[in-house]
Write an enzyme that holds these catalytic residues in place. Structure first.
Site, PDB file in Angstrom:
ATOM      1  N   GLY A  19     -75.207  88.388   0.544  1.00 34.58           N
ATOM      2  CA  GLY A  19     -75.410  89.704  -0.044  1.00 34.58           C
ATOM      3  C   GLY A  19     -75.032  90.860   0.863  1.00 34.58           C
ATOM      4  O   GLY A  19     -74.062  90.797   1.623  1.00 34.58           O
ATOM      5  N   ARG A  40     -83.526  83.378   7.584  1.00 33.19           N
ATOM      6  CA  ARG A  40     -84.705  82.511   7.562  1.00 33.19           C
ATOM      7  C   ARG A  40     -84.306  81.046   7.675  1.00 33.19           C
ATOM      8  O   ARG A  40     -84.963  80.272   8.354  1.00 33.19           O
ATOM      9  CB  ARG A  40     -85.493  82.702   6.257  1.00 33.19           C
ATOM     10  CG  ARG A  40     -86.317  83.954   6.200  1.00 33.19           C
ATOM     11  CD  ARG A  40     -87.103  84.021   4.899  1.00 33.19           C
ATOM     12  NE  ARG A  40     -86.224  84.013   3.728  1.00 33.19           N
ATOM     13  CZ  ARG A  40     -86.654  84.060   2.480  1.00 33.19           C
ATOM     14  NH1 ARG A  40     -87.956  84.092   2.225  1.00 33.19           N
ATOM     15  NH2 ARG A  40     -85.804  84.081   1.475  1.00 33.19           N
ATOM     16  N   SER A 154     -83.897 101.769  -0.872  1.00 37.17           N
ATOM     17  CA  SER A 154     -83.399 101.748  -2.243  1.00 37.17           C
ATOM     18  C   SER A 154     -83.601 103.117  -2.873  1.00 37.17           C
ATOM     19  O   SER A 154     -84.528 103.849  -2.503  1.00 37.17           O
ATOM     20  CB  SER A 154     -84.172 100.695  -3.054  1.00 37.17           C
ATOM     21  OG  SER A 154     -83.960 100.848  -4.439  1.00 37.17           O
ATOM     22  N   TYR A 178     -92.156  96.264  -5.611  1.00 41.19           N
ATOM     23  CA  TYR A 178     -90.890  96.583  -4.943  1.00 41.19           C
ATOM     24  C   TYR A 178     -90.712  98.080  -4.711  1.00 41.19           C
ATOM     25  O   TYR A 178     -90.445  98.524  -3.588  1.00 41.19           O
ATOM     26  CB  TYR A 178     -89.717  96.041  -5.760  1.00 41.19           C
ATOM     27  CG  TYR A 178     -88.372  96.367  -5.157  1.00 41.19           C
ATOM     28  CD1 TYR A 178     -87.902  95.647  -4.059  1.00 41.19           C
ATOM     29  CD2 TYR A 178     -87.584  97.392  -5.659  1.00 41.19           C
ATOM     30  CE1 TYR A 178     -86.668  95.942  -3.493  1.00 41.19           C
ATOM     31  CE2 TYR A 178     -86.347  97.696  -5.106  1.00 41.19           C
ATOM     32  CZ  TYR A 178     -85.905  96.972  -4.013  1.00 41.19           C
ATOM     33  OH  TYR A 178     -84.695  97.274  -3.446  1.00 41.19           O
ATOM     34  N   THR A 213     -76.069  91.307  -6.399  1.00 44.30           N
ATOM     35  CA  THR A 213     -76.671  90.327  -5.494  1.00 44.30           C
ATOM     36  C   THR A 213     -77.577  89.382  -6.281  1.00 44.30           C
ATOM     37  O   THR A 213     -77.891  89.614  -7.453  1.00 44.30           O
ATOM     38  CB  THR A 213     -77.527  91.000  -4.400  1.00 44.30           C
ATOM     39  OG1 THR A 213     -78.638  91.668  -5.017  1.00 44.30           O
ATOM     40  CG2 THR A 213     -76.723  92.003  -3.589  1.00 44.30           C
ATOM     41  N   ASP A 214     -78.044  88.333  -5.595  1.00 42.73           N
ATOM     42  CA  ASP A 214     -78.998  87.407  -6.212  1.00 42.73           C
ATOM     43  C   ASP A 214     -80.263  88.126  -6.673  1.00 42.73           C
ATOM     44  O   ASP A 214     -80.850  87.772  -7.697  1.00 42.73           O
ATOM     45  CB  ASP A 214     -79.392  86.320  -5.210  1.00 42.73           C
ATOM     46  CG  ASP A 214     -78.300  85.281  -4.998  1.00 42.73           C
ATOM     47  OD1 ASP A 214     -77.300  85.298  -5.755  1.00 42.73           O
ATOM     48  OD2 ASP A 214     -78.444  84.462  -4.066  1.00 42.73           O
ATOM     49  N   ASN A 216     -80.927  90.880  -8.033  1.00 48.22           N
ATOM     50  CA  ASN A 216     -80.943  91.512  -9.356  1.00 48.22           C
ATOM     51  C   ASN A 216     -80.205  90.661 -10.388  1.00 48.22           C
ATOM     52  O   ASN A 216     -79.787  91.167 -11.439  1.00 48.22           O
ATOM     53  CB  ASN A 216     -80.373  92.937  -9.302  1.00 48.22           C
ATOM     54  CG  ASN A 216     -78.943  92.985  -8.766  1.00 48.22           C
ATOM     55  OD1 ASN A 216     -78.124  92.144  -9.096  1.00 48.22           O
ATOM     56  ND2 ASN A 216     -78.656  93.983  -7.940  1.00 48.22           N
TER      57      ASN A 216
END
Length: 255
Positions: A19, A40, A154, A178, A213-214, A216
């Site tokens: 991403g 991670r 954001s 979020y 991206t993953d 959303n």
């Protein structure tokens, strides 16, 4: 043993195996920086770093889970032993909390029915994780002649934008996890900037925009590279650059 990185700027990007984070890592590497790619999952981190090295970048994977203080401290120790300093920190790692869904489908974030554990998990990564990583890396950043910290926020973190009844966010579901986490990250950015201003460390928040991206479910209209552009701009500020700011692609954003 400390490596001689020469004139190379040393940058760390968290959550960088895919991403926006990966696009930021690639762009910084293209600018000649030594890039430490935090992830991670060790395997995914190594795969991403290997791909960027194959493209000519000086990129190295670092296992880093921002919610695990042991891995955070281990990463800081590794950077200190290998490079002796850190010039750029991009706090990119973040989660929505709702998994891979479009923002308008995040029904589990509606304030009146939200699970507190969801809120805690989002804040653990998006806010507390930033504090953990920044504080662990600060001794290394203080050794840089021109340290830069960029917190990936954001547009949803703007109280001005989200409180406008006629604004672009009215079509989205209210969010108790979020959106507040990004508003908190913006506030945190200002406080770090105020503390570190006297040391010449510039700290800013950026909103990359609605990136595919993953997180959303690939409903975003910007490419990761397009979203990364503003992050890279703030990561490479000159000495006269701003601090304690919140920026999007087109300039300053309202708080």
């Amino acid at each position: 043993m400390i490596e001689n990185s020469g004139s190379r700027t040393v940058a760390m990007v968290t959550g960088a195996n895919k991403g926006i984070g990966r696009a930021v890592a690639e762009a910084l590497a293209d600018r000649g920086m030594t890039v430490l790619l935090g992830a991670r999952d060790r395997r995914r981190g190594e795969e991403a770093a290997s791909a960027l090295r194959a493209a000519g970048g000086d990129v190295h994977a670092v296992r880093l889970d921002v919610t695990d203080t042991a891995t955070v401290q281990d990463a800081a120790t590794w950077v200190e032993e290998r490079y002796g300093r850190l010039d750029v920190l991009v706090n990119n790692a973040g989660i929505t909390g709702s998994g891979q869904v479009a923002p308008q489908d995040a029904v589990d974030q509606i304030p009146s029915s939200v699970d507190l554990e969801l809120v805690r998990a989002v804040f653990a990564t998006n806010v507390f994780g930033v504090i953990a990583v920044t504080n662990a890396m600060l001794p290394l950043l203080r050794r840089s002649p021109a340290a830069r910290v960029v917190n990936v926020s954001s547009h949803a973190g703007s109280l001005t934008l989200t409180s406008d009844p006629d604004g672009p966010f009215t079509a989205l579901l209210p969010s108790a996890a979020y959106t507040p986490s990004k508003a908190a990250l913006n506030a945190l950015t200002v406080q770090y900037a105020n503390e570190l201003r006297k040391d010449g460390v510039l700290v800013n928040a950026v909103a990359p925009g609605f990136v595919d991206t993953d997180s959303n479910d690939h409903t975003g209209h910007l490419t990761p590279a397009e979203g990364a552009a503003v992050v890279v701009r703030l990561a490479t500020l000159g000495a006269d650059g701003p601090t304690a700011g919140f920026f999007g692609e087109d300039g300053p954003l309202p708080w």
